[in-house]
Every structure is written in C-alpha cells, then in structure tokens.
Design a protein around this motif. Structure first.
Motif, PDB file in Angstrom:
ATOM      1  N   ALA A   8       0.854  -1.197   0.000  1.00  0.00           N
ATOM      2  CA  ALA A   8       0.000   0.000   0.000  1.00  0.00           C
ATOM      3  C   ALA A   8       0.883   1.238   0.000  1.00  0.00           C
ATOM      4  O   ALA A   8       1.856   1.313   0.738  1.00  0.00           O
ATOM      5  N   SER A   9       0.519   2.202  -0.839  1.00  0.00           N
ATOM      6  CA  SER A   9       1.370   3.371  -1.025  1.00  0.00           C
ATOM      7  C   SER A   9       0.549   4.598  -1.386  1.00  0.00           C
ATOM      8  O   SER A   9      -0.427   4.494  -2.143  1.00  0.00           O
ATOM      9  N   ALA A  13      -3.018   7.240  -4.583  1.00  0.00           N
ATOM     10  CA  ALA A  13      -4.086   8.004  -3.927  1.00  0.00           C
ATOM     11  C   ALA A  13      -5.239   8.330  -4.875  1.00  0.00           C
ATOM     12  O   ALA A  13      -6.407   8.087  -4.559  1.00  0.00           O
ATOM     13  N   LYS A  14      -4.947   8.892  -6.026  1.00  0.00           N
ATOM     14  CA  LYS A  14      -5.999   9.339  -6.946  1.00  0.00           C
ATOM     15  C   LYS A  14      -6.900   8.168  -7.348  1.00  0.00           C
ATOM     16  O   LYS A  14      -8.131   8.251  -7.270  1.00  0.00           O
ATOM     17  N   SER A  15      -6.303   7.082  -7.764  1.00  0.00           N
ATOM     18  CA  SER A  15      -7.066   5.938  -8.222  1.00  0.00           C
ATOM     19  C   SER A  15      -7.806   5.254  -7.065  1.00  0.00           C
ATOM     20  O   SER A  15      -8.934   4.781  -7.231  1.00  0.00           O
ATOM     21  N   TYR A  16      -7.196   5.202  -5.885  1.00  0.00           N
ATOM     22  CA  TYR A  16      -7.849   4.598  -4.723  1.00  0.00           C
ATOM     23  C   TYR A  16      -9.092   5.393  -4.344  1.00  0.00           C
ATOM     24  O   TYR A  16     -10.153   4.808  -4.087  1.00  0.00           O
ATOM     25  N   GLU A  41      -8.984  11.546   1.088  1.00  0.00           N
ATOM     26  CA  GLU A  41      -8.372  12.253  -0.037  1.00  0.00           C
ATOM     27  C   GLU A  41      -7.500  13.408   0.441  1.00  0.00           C
ATOM     28  O   GLU A  41      -6.433  13.664  -0.125  1.00  0.00           O
ATOM     29  N   ALA A  42      -7.921  14.090   1.491  1.00  0.00           N
ATOM     30  CA  ALA A  42      -7.180  15.248   2.000  1.00  0.00           C
ATOM     31  C   ALA A  42      -5.818  14.855   2.574  1.00  0.00           C
ATOM     32  O   ALA A  42      -4.873  15.643   2.516  1.00  0.00           O
ATOM     33  N   ASP A  43      -5.701  13.660   3.127  1.00  0.00           N
ATOM     34  CA  ASP A  43      -4.426  13.217   3.692  1.00  0.00           C
ATOM     35  C   ASP A  43      -4.262  11.717   3.482  1.00  0.00           C
ATOM     36  O   ASP A  43      -4.315  10.920   4.415  1.00  0.00           O
ATOM     37  N   PHE A  44      -4.064  11.338   2.232  1.00  0.00           N
ATOM     38  CA  PHE A  44      -3.961   9.925   1.881  1.00  0.00           C
ATOM     39  C   PHE A  44      -2.740   9.287   2.531  1.00  0.00           C
ATOM     40  O   PHE A  44      -2.769   8.112   2.902  1.00  0.00           O
ATOM     41  N   GLU A  45      -1.682  10.035   2.681  1.00  0.00           N
ATOM     42  CA  GLU A  45      -0.478   9.499   3.319  1.00  0.00           C
ATOM     43  C   GLU A  45      -0.775   9.045   4.746  1.00  0.00           C
ATOM     44  O   GLU A  45      -0.357   7.967   5.166  1.00  0.00           O
ATOM     45  N   VAL A  48      -2.839   5.779   4.635  1.00  0.00           N
ATOM     46  CA  VAL A  48      -2.015   4.591   4.396  1.00  0.00           C
ATOM     47  C   VAL A  48      -1.204   4.257   5.647  1.00  0.00           C
ATOM     48  O   VAL A  48      -1.099   3.092   6.030  1.00  0.00           O
ATOM     49  N   ALA A  49      -0.661   5.270   6.310  1.00  0.00           N
ATOM     50  CA  ALA A  49       0.116   5.022   7.534  1.00  0.00           C
ATOM     51  C   ALA A  49      -0.749   4.359   8.601  1.00  0.00           C
ATOM     52  O   ALA A  49      -0.310   3.432   9.283  1.00  0.00           O
ATOM     53  N   ASP A  50      -1.995   4.808   8.720  1.00  0.00           N
ATOM     54  CA  ASP A  50      -2.898   4.228   9.712  1.00  0.00           C
ATOM     55  C   ASP A  50      -3.270   2.791   9.348  1.00  0.00           C
ATOM     56  O   ASP A  50      -3.268   1.911  10.201  1.00  0.00           O
ATOM     57  N   MET A  51      -3.570   2.534   8.077  1.00  0.00           N
ATOM     58  CA  MET A  51      -3.988   1.183   7.673  1.00  0.00           C
ATOM     59  C   MET A  51      -2.855   0.173   7.747  1.00  0.00           C
ATOM     60  O   MET A  51      -3.094  -1.030   7.845  1.00  0.00           O
TER      61      MET A  51
END
Length: 181
Positions: A8-9, A13-16, A41-45, A48-51
């Motif tokens: 996961a990266s 973001a856009k496609s997810y 969308e506002a903080d996809f990074e 991903v870090a949380d998931m």
C-alpha cells in the motif's frame, strides 16, 4: 502491463479515491461515506500510515482488545490504476482462526468479474508461501458466492461453516495447502 501486488502506497491516492467513490470496500466493511472519502483524499499518506500501522490493538466483537498480528496491506495495481486491496496476516490468533483467516481482499466495482479476485488471492498465497506459511485459512460469508468461487479456484477446501461472532450470518472456512498446491 499485467496487474501486480505492491505494498500500500500514497502513490495510488488518486485511483484509490476513485475506487472509494465507486463503492469499493474490502470484505464485509461498509462502503465509505462522502465525508470519509474527503478526509482520506485530504491526507492519503496518513490514511495509508494508519492502515499499515503494525502496533496497537484490534477490538473484538465482545469489546476485548488483542494485539495486532504481523500483516501487510497490498494494492493490486495495473500501472497507476488501483484495482483491489488485500490484507495479509502472517500469524493467526484465536479470533482469526475462527473468522478472518490469513487474508482479506476486495476488488473495486468497475474491475469485478474480470478474474482479478482469483489473481489477487493467488498473489496473496505466494506472499504467504514466501513467509513460510504451509496452510492458509481464507474465510467468506456463506452468501458471498463470488468469493467462495475465488477461494475454491485457488485450491480452497471447505472445512466448515460457522456463525460469524460479529453477526452477519454463516461464514465459510476454507483451508489451502501451500506445501502441495
């Protein structure tokens, strides 16, 4: 380019987010609401870090907290297009031995019924083999015939049906022999 499994990266973001707007979800999770999607969308990074955070606890249906098991979250992608997601657990606890198993996965709605379910599970099983897992437990709801077909196509042998402790009905428990596929 054939689809591949990547960690996961934020690069996707856009496609997810597009997939979330289509109603993408993994397993029995509900589809995300517009407000939730906007936050992701506002903080996809951060999303991903949380998931992918390895520390902390998971709350069981009865409210009990148990430590997370080692896992990875992967995206099935074709170029920069997000197709699906898989969570791969490398060790089981008592709860996962009942329900959940070694992996959960989902394919975004616009890519369903194209063989990607079979492909993502096949790639997940390869990851489990690489980590020394000899038998994989994969579960799905009894009413989820599409997932049952995917599991069976990847060598799943139905052990039994159990009542899901989270509610939602019967769950199918399949084992896949990874030593002698």
């Amino acid at each position: 380019m054939p689809a591949s499994l990547v960690l996961a990266s934020p690069a996707y973001a856009k496609s997810y987010v597009e997939a979330l707007r289509e109603g993408f979800r993994r397993g029995d999770r509900p589809a995300r609401k517009p407000g939730e999607i906007a936050k992701i969308e506002a903080d996809f990074e951060a999303f991903v870090a949380d998931m992918t955070r390895q520390t902390g606890d998971v709350e069981l249906p009865d409210g009990t907290l148990i430590p997370k098991v080692p896992f990875d979250v992967f995206f099935l992608v074709d170029g920069d297009v997000f197709i699906g997601e898989a969570s791969v657990r490398y060790r089981m606890n008592d709860f996962l031995l009942q329900i959940g198993g070694h992996a959960g996965y989902g394919i975004r709605p616009s890519f369903q019924n194209r063989g990607y379910g079979k492909q993502i599970l096949k790639l997940v099983l390869e990851r489990l083999i690489d980590r020394g897992v000899e038998r994989a437990l994969i579960t799905c709801y009894d009413h989820n015939t599409a997932s049952a077909k995917v599991i069976e196509a990847n060598g799943g042998v139905l052990e039994n049906l159990i009542d899901d402790p989270r509610g939602g009905g019967k769950s199918r428990r399949y084992w896949i022999d990874l030593k002698n596929p």
